[in-house]
Design a protein around this motif. Structure first.
Motif, PDB file in Angstrom:
ATOM      1  N   HIS A 128       3.378 -10.181  -6.110  1.00 52.89           N
ATOM      2  CA  HIS A 128       3.616 -11.190  -5.077  1.00 52.89           C
ATOM      3  C   HIS A 128       2.323 -11.739  -4.469  1.00 52.89           C
ATOM      4  N   SER A 129       1.222 -11.013  -4.589  1.00 56.45           N
ATOM      5  CA  SER A 129      -0.045 -11.479  -4.020  1.00 56.45           C
ATOM      6  C   SER A 129      -0.657 -12.615  -4.833  1.00 56.45           C
ATOM      7  N   GLU A 130      -0.156 -12.794  -6.050  1.00 54.57           N
ATOM      8  CA  GLU A 130      -0.652 -13.847  -6.953  1.00 54.57           C
ATOM      9  C   GLU A 130      -2.176 -13.801  -7.074  1.00 54.57           C
ATOM     10  N   GLY A 131      -2.641 -12.651  -7.527  1.00 54.40           N
ATOM     11  CA  GLY A 131      -4.081 -12.479  -7.742  1.00 54.40           C
ATOM     12  C   GLY A 131      -4.868 -12.418  -6.445  1.00 54.40           C
ATOM     13  N   PHE A 132      -4.273 -11.830  -5.423  1.00 52.28           N
ATOM     14  CA  PHE A 132      -4.869 -11.727  -4.090  1.00 52.28           C
ATOM     15  C   PHE A 132      -5.183 -13.091  -3.484  1.00 52.28           C
ATOM     16  N   SER A 133      -4.379 -14.079  -3.826  1.00 52.42           N
ATOM     17  CA  SER A 133      -4.572 -15.418  -3.257  1.00 52.42           C
ATOM     18  C   SER A 133      -3.641 -15.682  -2.074  1.00 52.42           C
ATOM     19  N   ARG A 134      -2.693 -14.778  -1.812  1.00 51.37           N
ATOM     20  CA  ARG A 134      -1.782 -14.903  -0.669  1.00 51.37           C
ATOM     21  C   ARG A 134      -2.060 -13.756   0.299  1.00 51.37           C
ATOM     22  N   LEU A 135      -2.318 -14.087   1.551  1.00 52.38           N
ATOM     23  CA  LEU A 135      -2.819 -13.117   2.527  1.00 52.38           C
ATOM     24  C   LEU A 135      -1.858 -11.953   2.788  1.00 52.38           C
ATOM     25  N   LEU A 136      -0.637 -12.228   3.226  1.00 51.79           N
ATOM     26  CA  LEU A 136       0.264 -11.136   3.601  1.00 51.79           C
ATOM     27  C   LEU A 136       0.634 -10.229   2.434  1.00 51.79           C
ATOM     28  N   PRO A 137       1.010 -10.775   1.270  1.00 44.79           N
ATOM     29  CA  PRO A 137       1.264  -9.866   0.146  1.00 44.79           C
ATOM     30  C   PRO A 137       0.017  -9.081  -0.281  1.00 44.79           C
ATOM     31  N   SER A 138      -1.147  -9.689  -0.133  1.00 38.71           N
ATOM     32  CA  SER A 138      -2.396  -8.992  -0.477  1.00 38.71           C
ATOM     33  C   SER A 138      -2.653  -7.840   0.484  1.00 38.71           C
ATOM     34  N   MET A 139      -2.435  -8.082   1.770  1.00 38.75           N
ATOM     35  CA  MET A 139      -2.609  -7.018   2.766  1.00 38.75           C
ATOM     36  C   MET A 139      -1.606  -5.891   2.531  1.00 38.75           C
ATOM     37  N   PHE A 140      -0.361  -6.252   2.243  1.00 39.62           N
ATOM     38  CA  PHE A 140       0.675  -5.264   1.940  1.00 39.62           C
ATOM     39  C   PHE A 140       0.255  -4.415   0.743  1.00 39.62           C
ATOM     40  N   THR A 141      -0.262  -5.062  -0.285  1.00 41.25           N
ATOM     41  CA  THR A 141      -0.678  -4.365  -1.494  1.00 41.25           C
ATOM     42  C   THR A 141      -1.793  -3.375  -1.203  1.00 41.25           C
ATOM     43  N   VAL A 142      -2.796  -3.790  -0.474  1.00 40.18           N
ATOM     44  CA  VAL A 142      -3.931  -2.910  -0.177  1.00 40.18           C
ATOM     45  C   VAL A 142      -3.489  -1.725   0.682  1.00 40.18           C
ATOM     46  N   ILE A 143      -2.668  -1.983   1.690  1.00 44.94           N
ATOM     47  CA  ILE A 143      -2.214  -0.906   2.572  1.00 44.94           C
ATOM     48  C   ILE A 143      -1.371   0.113   1.804  1.00 44.94           C
ATOM     49  N   THR A 144      -0.437  -0.365   0.992  1.00 43.88           N
ATOM     50  CA  THR A 144       0.411   0.571   0.243  1.00 43.88           C
ATOM     51  C   THR A 144      -0.379   1.286  -0.851  1.00 43.88           C
ATOM     52  N   LEU A 145      -1.380   0.634  -1.407  1.00 42.35           N
ATOM     53  CA  LEU A 145      -2.256   1.277  -2.390  1.00 42.35           C
ATOM     54  C   LEU A 145      -3.003   2.437  -1.742  1.00 42.35           C
ATOM     55  N   ILE A 146      -3.562   2.195  -0.579  1.00 42.21           N
ATOM     56  CA  ILE A 146      -4.292   3.250   0.130  1.00 42.21           C
ATOM     57  C   ILE A 146      -3.355   4.403   0.480  1.00 42.21           C
ATOM     58  N   MET A 147      -2.165   4.072   0.988  1.00 43.96           N
ATOM     59  CA  MET A 147      -1.197   5.123   1.336  1.00 43.96           C
ATOM     60  C   MET A 147      -0.824   5.961   0.112  1.00 43.96           C
ATOM     61  N   SER A 148      -0.642   5.311  -1.015  1.00 47.13           N
ATOM     62  CA  SER A 148      -0.286   6.016  -2.235  1.00 47.13           C
ATOM     63  C   SER A 148      -1.375   7.015  -2.624  1.00 47.13           C
ATOM     64  N   PHE A 149      -2.625   6.566  -2.589  1.00 46.47           N
ATOM     65  CA  PHE A 149      -3.733   7.445  -2.969  1.00 46.47           C
ATOM     66  C   PHE A 149      -3.943   8.573  -1.959  1.00 46.47           C
ATOM     67  N   VAL A 150      -3.820   8.252  -0.684  1.00 48.98           N
ATOM     68  CA  VAL A 150      -3.989   9.296   0.341  1.00 48.98           C
ATOM     69  C   VAL A 150      -2.919  10.372   0.183  1.00 48.98           C
ATOM     70  N   LEU A 151      -1.673   9.955   0.017  1.00 51.29           N
ATOM     71  CA  LEU A 151      -0.594  10.935  -0.139  1.00 51.29           C
ATOM     72  C   LEU A 151      -0.748  11.739  -1.433  1.00 51.29           C
ATOM     73  N   LEU A 152      -1.179  11.080  -2.505  1.00 53.20           N
ATOM     74  CA  LEU A 152      -1.436  11.814  -3.748  1.00 53.20           C
ATOM     75  C   LEU A 152      -2.514  12.867  -3.530  1.00 53.20           C
ATOM     76  N   SER A 153      -3.570  12.495  -2.827  1.00 52.28           N
ATOM     77  CA  SER A 153      -4.657  13.456  -2.595  1.00 52.28           C
ATOM     78  C   SER A 153      -4.189  14.629  -1.743  1.00 52.28           C
TER      79      SER A 153
END
Length: 104
Positions: free
Chosen positions: A22-47
């Motif tokens: 949905h971020s369309e190559g990080f060209s859309r702000l809100l989907p890009s922010m959502f992606t980065v936040i959920t990516l970080i959460m995924s890695f933190v919880l995995l760790s």
């Protein structure tokens, strides 16, 4: 508790992968922010889960949850095709995840 944390980490992996589309190559702000936040959460919880679980089990389970969940997200949310071969592949992934869980 580590298995629950790992499951939630896998769900966050599905969320960031879907958000990436949905971020369309990080060209859309809100989907890009959502992606980065959920990516970080995924890695933190995995760790956190890796503090008690062996990496040889936790990482494949995490990626398996992400793979199966992302396929299902693509089918349900993005109207991607779903056929016998995708079902077969998901079944194989789930079999592997189950096997690793039972052996650990």
């Amino acid at each position: 508790m580590s298995w629950v944390i790992l499951l939630v980490a896998g769900i966050f992996e599905v969320l960031w992968a879907t958000g990436l589309k949905h971020s369309e190559g990080f060209s859309r702000l809100l989907p890009s922010m959502f992606t980065v936040i959920t990516l970080i959460m995924s890695f933190v919880l995995l760790s956190i889960a890796l503090k008690e679980l062996p990496v040889s089990v936790a990482y494949p389970v995490w990626t398996g949850i992400g793979a199966v969940g992302t396929v299902m997200s693509g089918v349900i949310i993005l109207n991607e095709p779903f056929d016998f071969y995708r079902l077969l592949c998901i079944t194989l992934i789930l079999s592997g995840i189950t096997g690793l869980r039972l052996l650990s």
